[in-house]
Write a protein that holds these residues in place. Structure first.
Motif, PDB file in Angstrom:
ATOM      1  N   TYR A  43       0.847  -1.192   0.000  1.00 42.29           N
ATOM      2  CA  TYR A  43       0.000   0.000   0.000  1.00 42.29           C
ATOM      3  C   TYR A  43       0.885   1.245   0.000  1.00 42.29           C
ATOM      4  N   ASP A  44       0.377   2.300  -0.617  1.00 42.06           N
ATOM      5  CA  ASP A  44       1.117   3.566  -0.622  1.00 42.06           C
ATOM      6  C   ASP A  44       0.877   4.369   0.656  1.00 42.06           C
ATOM      7  N   LEU A  45      -0.357   4.298   1.171  1.00 47.02           N
ATOM      8  CA  LEU A  45      -0.739   5.080   2.332  1.00 47.02           C
ATOM      9  C   LEU A  45      -1.724   4.281   3.183  1.00 47.02           C
ATOM     10  N   LEU A  46      -1.838   4.679   4.427  1.00 46.62           N
ATOM     11  CA  LEU A  46      -2.831   4.136   5.351  1.00 46.62           C
ATOM     12  C   LEU A  46      -3.614   5.305   5.935  1.00 46.62           C
ATOM     13  N   VAL A  47      -4.934   5.196   6.009  1.00 49.59           N
ATOM     14  CA  VAL A  47      -5.736   6.248   6.625  1.00 49.59           C
ATOM     15  C   VAL A  47      -6.548   5.670   7.782  1.00 49.59           C
ATOM     16  N   THR A  48      -6.651   6.454   8.848  1.00 51.63           N
ATOM     17  CA  THR A  48      -7.416   6.096  10.034  1.00 51.63           C
ATOM     18  C   THR A  48      -8.016   7.384  10.602  1.00 51.63           C
ATOM     19  N   PRO A  49      -8.919   7.287  11.579  1.00 55.38           N
ATOM     20  CA  PRO A  49      -9.232   8.486  12.341  1.00 55.38           C
ATOM     21  C   PRO A  49      -7.979   8.963  13.083  1.00 55.38           C
ATOM     22  N   THR A  50      -7.912  10.251  13.373  1.00 57.90           N
ATOM     23  CA  THR A  50      -6.794  10.743  14.187  1.00 57.90           C
ATOM     24  C   THR A  50      -6.984  10.371  15.644  1.00 57.90           C
ATOM     25  N   PHE A  51      -8.212  10.507  16.134  1.00 59.30           N
ATOM     26  CA  PHE A  51      -8.484  10.148  17.526  1.00 59.30           C
ATOM     27  C   PHE A  51      -9.869   9.515  17.603  1.00 59.30           C
ATOM     28  N   HIS A  52     -10.046   8.639  18.580  1.00 55.83           N
ATOM     29  CA  HIS A  52     -11.266   7.825  18.632  1.00 55.83           C
ATOM     30  C   HIS A  52     -12.431   8.516  19.322  1.00 55.83           C
ATOM     31  N   CYS A  53     -12.175   9.631  20.021  1.00 52.24           N
ATOM     32  CA  CYS A  53     -13.259  10.313  20.727  1.00 52.24           C
ATOM     33  C   CYS A  53     -12.972  11.811  20.732  1.00 52.24           C
ATOM     34  N   GLY A  54     -13.878  12.578  21.310  1.00 53.28           N
ATOM     35  CA  GLY A  54     -13.694  14.012  21.390  1.00 53.28           C
ATOM     36  C   GLY A  54     -12.886  14.423  22.604  1.00 53.28           C
ATOM     37  N   PRO A  55     -12.623  15.727  22.749  1.00 55.91           N
ATOM     38  CA  PRO A  55     -11.751  16.215  23.815  1.00 55.91           C
ATOM     39  C   PRO A  55     -12.428  16.205  25.183  1.00 55.91           C
TER      40      PRO A  55
END
Length: 471
Positions: free
Chosen positions: A374-386
């Motif tokens: 794969y060239d890139l991997l994408v995910t959420p940055t964080f799983h919840c809010g602040p």
């Protein structure tokens, strides 16, 4: 919003070149903005107004002669208070640190200054950058620019808040486990953690052996411009041509033909439904732009979460080492969160620490293999809010699950705003193999262009009456 303070660095430089803007005008506007908003959000811990205005005057005279000294001449840049700036103290959020002014810039700051940028102030951090919120006994709590009852994240929270609210278009920050990307995610700005050691850190800013210096900006192009200045020789820039170099070159080439792996929620991570929906919609954009998006398990990440102590062991040991030579009186001045972290590290034996280092190496090797497919991997940055200000809830005290592994593997990763979860922004994280920083920036730019301008927070946020900012 068309205010001067909300213009990007690229737009400011274009205005300087066309003489429709002046560096003095811009610096005055930024300092006025800080005077108005910083009492509410507490993003700055030191300013050099006199030095900044003098440097802006010099930059203005160079532009009037059509002789800019570099590609960022006259652009204001703030610096996280873990990184040395000549003429300002480096307190690192700690009452134990010397208040003396630095005699020299850290290497990355020196390179930004040579490119013409004007370091004008230091932004708040948790003590020695120890946690993912920005509060400490020295400077108190920093607040989210979208909702002042909440944290902006950390430990580079001051930098993210400053950029989000127009208190300077650029900020130099550090990331040891997510400290650039998490506050960028929750503040609605761009935060880029480069490949490990790509940006020179100097001895003081790299003591954890996990932290990397990188930019927090409002646009991907500005992040690339900062990276150019901090990594490329001055000879790479051709005055008067406006020609991009280094990481700015090819930034608009798009993602057509790229193979992008997508992992919505790795095993052991529970992503809030509204965040998953926003990030999933952002991922769909890459398919519409011509990339091949493959939803897949990421075996190295599964192994990482299976041994969740990889990061926490190293992190706590590094902090134990940081404080172990302190006098007893100084230790009483520390943030209790830092003391607790150091105490955990002091109880870890050598074999456990070495096991964590070996696991770190194995993770890096596994990710190299993963990126052969794969060239890139994408995910959420964080799983919840602040979380609310102040403090750090127990469920967020472990290593940040979606960001810390990137520091272990040494790979580049960027957080780009992709919408709102409730009233607060959330982010898309784009990750590449070691050394693929230009590709990560290119993909982030492609998404940014497709998404369109991201809104800025209002500049009239009231200070809530729940807690005082001052410690």
């Amino acid at each position: 919003m068309n205010e001067i303070v909300m213009l990007s660095a690229a737009q400011l430089v274009a205005g300087f070149r066309q003489r429709t803007l002046s560096p003095v005008e811009v610096m005055c506007a930024v300092l006025d903005r800080i005077t108005k908003l910083d009492p509410v959000v507490n993003a700055f811990c030191a300013l050099d107004e006199e030095g900044a205005m003098s440097a802006a005057g010099e930059a203005e005279r160079r532009w009037m002669r059509d002789e800019p000294c570099g590609p960022l001449d006259g652009v204001p840049v703030s610096v996280k208070d873990l990184v040395a700036v000549a003429g300002l103290p480096t307190r690192q959020g700690s009452r134990t640190a010397s208040p003396d002014r630095e005699s020299a810039d850290a290497p990355a700051v020196a390179r930004l200054r040579r490119a013409g940028a004007i370091p004008f102030g230091k932004t708040t951090t948790s003590e020695f950058g120890n946690k993912i919120v920005t509060d400490c006994p020295l400077t108190g709590a920093t607040r989210n620019p979208w909702d002042t009852r909440l944290s902006p994240g950390g430990s580079s929270g001051g930098s993210a808040v400053a950029v989000a609210l127009g208190m300077g278009p650029l900020s130099l920050a550090t990331d040891g486990g997510g400290s650039i990307r998490i506050p960028a995610c929750w503040s609605g700005v761009v935060g880029f953690k480069p490949t490990f050691a790509l940006v020179p850190a100097g001895s003081a800013a790299s003591w954890t052996a996990l932290s990397t210096l990188g930019p927090i900006t409002r646009t991907v192009r500005d992040a690339a411009l900062m990276l150019d200045a901090m990594t490329c020789a001055n000879s790479d820039w051709l005055p008067g041509t406006g020609r991009p170099s280094g990481y700015s070159s090819g930034l608009d080439d798009g993602v057509a033909g790229l193979r992008i792996a997508w992992r919505a929620a790795p095993d052991g991570v529970s992503v809030a439904p509204d965040i998953a929906e926003r990030v999933g919609r952002a991922v769909d954009t890459f398919g519409m732009l011509g990339a091949t998006v493959i939803q897949t398990d990421v075996a190295p990440m599964v192994d990482y979460y299976g041994d969740g102590r990889i990061h926490s062991v190293q992190w706590s040991v590094f902090f134990a080492q940081r404080v172990r030579h302190m006098e007893a009186a100084d230790r009483t001045l520390l943030d209790p969160d830092l003391t607790a972290l150091a105490d955990v590290g002091a109880r870890i034996d050598t074999a456990t620490f070495v096991d964590a280092l070996l696991a770190r190496h194995a993770l890096g090797v596994s990710m190299e293999t993963f990126f052969e497919h794969y060239d890139l991997l994408v995910t959420p940055t964080f799983h919840c809010g602040p979380p609310p200000v102040p403090g750090l809830p127990g469920h967020l005290r472990n290593a940040p699950l979606l960001t810390a592994w990137c520091n272990q593997a040494g790979v580049p990763a960027i957080s780009v705003p992709c919408g709102f979860a409730g009233d607060v922004p959330t982010g898309l994280q784009i990750i590449g193999r070691r050394g693929s920083d230009a590709l990560v920036l290119r993909a982030a730019r492609a998404y940014e262009l497709a998404r369109g301008d991201f809104p800025a927070p209002q500049g009239d946020l009231p200070l809530p009456g729940d807690t005082e900012i001052a410690p």
